[in-house]
Write an enzyme that holds these catalytic residues in place. Structure first.
Site, PDB file in Angstrom:
ATOM      1  CG  HIS A 267      -2.102   0.806   1.228  1.00  0.00           C
ATOM      2  ND1 HIS A 267      -2.409   1.674   0.230  1.00  0.00           N
ATOM      3  CD2 HIS A 267      -3.097   0.973   2.162  1.00  0.00           C
ATOM      4  CE1 HIS A 267      -3.519   2.333   0.526  1.00  0.00           C
ATOM      5  NE2 HIS A 267      -3.955   1.922   1.701  1.00  0.00           N
ATOM      6  CG  HIS A 308      -3.725   0.501  -8.425  1.00  0.00           C
ATOM      7  ND1 HIS A 308      -5.078   0.457  -8.227  1.00  0.00           N
ATOM      8  CD2 HIS A 308      -3.222   1.305  -7.452  1.00  0.00           C
ATOM      9  CE1 HIS A 308      -5.374   1.209  -7.183  1.00  0.00           C
ATOM     10  NE2 HIS A 308      -4.273   1.734  -6.693  1.00  0.00           N
ATOM     11  CG  ASP A 366       3.331   4.540  -3.989  1.00  0.00           C
ATOM     12  OD1 ASP A 366       3.328   5.663  -3.476  1.00  0.00           O
ATOM     13  OD2 ASP A 366       2.535   3.640  -3.671  1.00  0.00           O
TER      14      ASP A 366
HETATM   15  N1  CMC Z   1       5.670  -6.984 -10.440  1.00  0.00           N
HETATM   16  C1  CMC Z   1       5.563  -8.193 -11.028  1.00  0.00           C
HETATM   17  N2  CMC Z   1       4.410  -8.884 -11.153  1.00  0.00           N
HETATM   18  C2  CMC Z   1       3.305  -8.313 -10.665  1.00  0.00           C
HETATM   19  C3  CMC Z   1       3.324  -7.057 -10.032  1.00  0.00           C
HETATM   20  C4  CMC Z   1       4.552  -6.387  -9.920  1.00  0.00           C
HETATM   21  N3  CMC Z   1       4.646  -5.191  -9.337  1.00  0.00           N
HETATM   22  N4  CMC Z   1       2.083  -6.740  -9.636  1.00  0.00           N
HETATM   23  C5  CMC Z   1       1.299  -7.760  -9.987  1.00  0.00           C
HETATM   24  N5  CMC Z   1       2.033  -8.708 -10.621  1.00  0.00           N
HETATM   25  C6  CMC Z   1       1.539  -9.952 -11.235  1.00  0.00           C
HETATM   26  C7  CMC Z   1       1.228 -11.024 -10.196  1.00  0.00           C
HETATM   27  O1  CMC Z   1       2.327 -11.854  -9.943  1.00  0.00           O
HETATM   28  C8  CMC Z   1       0.089 -11.746 -10.851  1.00  0.00           C
HETATM   29  O2  CMC Z   1       0.620 -12.587 -11.842  1.00  0.00           O
HETATM   30  P1  CMC Z   1      -0.093 -14.002 -12.194  1.00  0.00           P
HETATM   31  O3  CMC Z   1      -1.441 -13.640 -12.732  1.00  0.00           O
HETATM   32  O4  CMC Z   1       0.795 -14.628 -13.193  1.00  0.00           O
HETATM   33  O5  CMC Z   1      -0.177 -14.766 -10.909  1.00  0.00           O
HETATM   34  C9  CMC Z   1      -0.689 -10.645 -11.560  1.00  0.00           C
HETATM   35  O6  CMC Z   1       0.283  -9.628 -11.851  1.00  0.00           O
HETATM   36  C10 CMC Z   1      -1.829 -10.038 -10.726  1.00  0.00           C
HETATM   37  O7  CMC Z   1      -1.279  -9.612  -9.484  1.00  0.00           O
HETATM   38  P2  CMC Z   1      -2.084  -9.589  -8.109  1.00  0.00           P
HETATM   39  O8  CMC Z   1      -1.115  -9.616  -6.979  1.00  0.00           O
HETATM   40  O9  CMC Z   1      -3.118 -10.658  -8.140  1.00  0.00           O
HETATM   41  O10 CMC Z   1      -2.803  -8.186  -8.221  1.00  0.00           O
HETATM   42  P3  CMC Z   1      -3.461  -7.380  -7.020  1.00  0.00           P
HETATM   43  O11 CMC Z   1      -4.489  -6.533  -7.616  1.00  0.00           O
HETATM   44  O12 CMC Z   1      -3.864  -8.300  -5.911  1.00  0.00           O
HETATM   45  O13 CMC Z   1      -2.238  -6.508  -6.429  1.00  0.00           O
HETATM   46  C11 CMC Z   1      -0.720  -4.750  -6.066  1.00  0.00           C
HETATM   47  C12 CMC Z   1      -2.059  -5.161  -6.669  1.00  0.00           C
HETATM   48  C13 CMC Z   1      -0.590  -3.223  -6.096  1.00  0.00           C
HETATM   49  C14 CMC Z   1      -0.652  -5.187  -4.564  1.00  0.00           C
HETATM   50  C15 CMC Z   1       0.421  -5.427  -6.855  1.00  0.00           C
HETATM   51  O14 CMC Z   1       0.376  -5.002  -8.202  1.00  0.00           O
HETATM   52  C16 CMC Z   1       1.801  -5.147  -6.263  1.00  0.00           C
HETATM   53  O15 CMC Z   1       2.209  -5.848  -5.336  1.00  0.00           O
HETATM   54  N6  CMC Z   1       2.534  -4.083  -6.769  1.00  0.00           N
HETATM   55  C17 CMC Z   1       3.787  -3.715  -6.226  1.00  0.00           C
HETATM   56  C18 CMC Z   1       3.586  -2.894  -4.957  1.00  0.00           C
HETATM   57  C19 CMC Z   1       3.077  -1.477  -5.259  1.00  0.00           C
HETATM   58  O16 CMC Z   1       3.580  -0.789  -6.148  1.00  0.00           O
HETATM   59  N7  CMC Z   1       2.088  -1.026  -4.467  1.00  0.00           N
HETATM   60  C20 CMC Z   1       1.541   0.320  -4.585  1.00  0.00           C
HETATM   61  C21 CMC Z   1       0.109   0.333  -5.005  1.00  0.00           C
HETATM   62  S1  CMC Z   1      -0.414   1.980  -5.467  1.00  0.00           S
HETATM   63  C22 CMC Z   1      -0.415   2.853  -4.002  1.00  0.00           C
HETATM   64  C23 CMC Z   1      -1.543   2.529  -3.123  1.00  0.00           C
HETATM   65  O17 CMC Z   1      -2.700   2.547  -3.561  1.00  0.00           O
HETATM   66  O18 CMC Z   1      -1.288   2.281  -1.952  1.00  0.00           O
END
Ligand code: CMC
Length: 431
Positions: A267, A308, A366
């Site tokens: 987050h 995201h 971010d």
């Molecule tokens: N790098 C590599 N792979 C990724 C990433 C990433 N940053 N984000 C998602 N994926 C992949 C993930 O491995 C999955 O792949 P597969 O379908 O093959 O299993 C797919 O994309 C979907 O990911 P998810 O984890 O199911 O997606 P989510 O919606 O649950 O998670 C997220 C969203 C923001 C937690 C995630 O994208 C992430 O961990 N990003 C990095 C951390 C980050 O930048 N966070 C800030 C968010 S914006 C600020 C805020 O709102 O707080």
């Protein structure tokens, strides 16, 4: 919100059941399943709220496919360009942008409530100097509920306004004090001759030895960063505020809970994690190695600042942040900043890669915010505190909307129990 259609649920062995479908002003239609448990004995299972609207709201709207963010209907790009953060805070709170008289009154009330009770200084002194500033904030903001509890009839609008104005006014002071404490410098008292954001910079970077003169370009950049972070509908920390507040807890305690939630690297902690990642990558030549790691299922590494839950197109805040980043670096003569160049290259390569394209992973807010904040002189450990400062506006507005909802119920999700079935304690175990 209109009621145009119905959904019929057919469960094997049971009579079909109908549920109303709400059509919102913008966004997906929602099936109202509040009576599902009573009618069928079944619950829904939706880990991570992937398909659940947890409330109805009039505050913020995100269209993740279009990459659109609206505060009270206004696009974030227009607000960032034409308004100051306090205009946006007023808008989020009251639903409309302030006219001149309303703005002057709001600015005045915020400016005259920036000091915190002097006794709160002792809280800071109880922390170790190396305590993470987010941990200090959780403590100090929670402690506001011990100091300011004379206006707690939240059915009274005046009391709700007092809480809002007070916390918006005091958060910059609390954040700056957390920073000053961590570096062993004296706390700086607020200056009422400065704007909200310029005063924050004075409390962060000034010392009693000489008068701090804020740079207007940098003040404007930080003020816009506050605007970009002010609210983001039902994310994890806003949902934390709503869940904590649904028990009618004191709003300062709810904000403290939200700060705890924001801290995590998935987050608000992502800006700090992103800068650390860029430092670790270090050089453009190592970008392919890290992209490879991000794609490897057996490697827990993720490209921080990418992806995201809601935006499946560009995060509009990321675009604005990239522009602010360029402006700040130019103002400071840092156009050749190594990390900025590295970030641009990482973004370029990732956006051409099929892994990121197919999963709709774009830079989020971010990705550039850490570079801007670093250039502004804000230490990495304070990045998430800056986010919390701005988001407090959104949290308070979400809290108020929730508390005033005539349908309010305490948040109480159910579960899919997968533990040991009922059993008796064996006779041999003495209790
Ligand atoms: N790098 C590599 N792979 C990724 C990433 C990433 N940053 N984000 C998602 N994926 C992949 C993930 O491995 C999955 O792949 P597969 O379908 O093959 O299993 C797919 O994309 C979907 O990911 P998810 O984890 O199911 O997606 P989510 O919606 O649950 O998670 C997220 C969203 C923001 C937690 C995630 O994208 C992430 O961990 N990003 C990095 C951390 C980050 O930048 N966070 C800030 C968010 S914006 C600020 C805020 O709102 O707080």
């Amino acid at each position: 919100m209109t009621l145009a259609r119905k959904a019929t649920l057919i469960i094997e062995g049971q009579e079909p059941v109908e549920f109303p479908i709400f059509t919102p002003v913008h966004g997906n239609d929602c099936i109202d399943i509040r009576k599902l448990g009573g009618k069928t004995g079944l619950f829904t299972y939706d880990l991570g709220f992937m398909s659940t609207a947890s409330c109805s709201s009039k505050i913020t709207f995100i269209d993740g496919d279009k990459g659109e963010l609206l505060y009270r209907g206004y696009p974030i790009e227009q607000l960032a360009e034409q308004c100051e953060f306090l205009d946006v805070a007023y808008l989020l709170k009251h639903g409309e942008l302030p006219d001149t008289e309303q703005k002057n009154a709001f600015v005045n009330i915020v400016k005259t409530h920036t000091m915190i009770n002097e006794q709160m200084v002792h809280f800071y002194q109880g922390f170790r100097r190396d305590a993470p500033p987010m941990a200090v904030m959780i403590g100090v903001v929670g402690a506001l509920s011990a100091f300011y509890h004379e206006a707690e009839d939240f059915s009274d609008e005046t009391h709700r306004n007092i809480s809002f104005n007070r916390i918006v006014a005091k958060l910059p002071t609390i954040v700056a004090m957390a920073y000053k404490y961590s570096i062993g410098e004296p706390f700086m008292y607020p200056r009422n001759d400065l704007s909200y954001t310029a005063n924050f910079m004075h409390m962060m970077f000034g010392t009693p030895c000489e008068r701090y003169e804020p740079n207007p370009v940098l003040v404007h950049a930080l003020d816009t960063i506050f605007t970009l972070h002010a609210d983001h509908e039902q994310n994890a920390s806003a949902s934390t505020v709503r869940l904590a507040g649904s028990s009618r807890a004191n709003p300062y305690a709810c904000i403290s809970a939200a700060i705890g939630c924001l801290w995590g690297p998935a987050h608000g902690g992502a800006n700090e994690a992103c800068l650390k990642m860029l430092e670790e990558i270090g050089d453009v030549s190592r970008v392919p190695e890290y992209i490879k790691r991000a794609k490897d299922k057996n490697d827990p590494f993720r490209l921080v600042g990418f992806g995201h839950r809601v935006y499946k197109n560009f995060d509009p805040r990321a675009r604005l942040m990239q522009k602010i980043c360029a402006d700040v670096l130019q103002e400071l003569g840092l156009e050749d900043d190594r990390l900025f160049k590295l970030a641009r290259e990482l973004e370029r390569i990732a956006l051409e890669d099929d892994y990121f394209i197919s999963r709709k992973l774009y830079p989020n807010v971010d990705f550039y915010s850490g570079i801007v904040q670093k250039a502004l002189g804000i230490p990495v450990s304070m990045f998430t505190c800056i986010f919390a400062l701005a988001r407090t506006v959104g949290w308070m507005v979400q809290w108020e909307e929730m508390i005033m909802d005539p349908d309010l119920k305490i948040g109480r999700p159910r579960q899919l129990y997968i533990g040991v079935p009922r059993r008796d304690v064996p006779q041999i175990v003495a209790c």
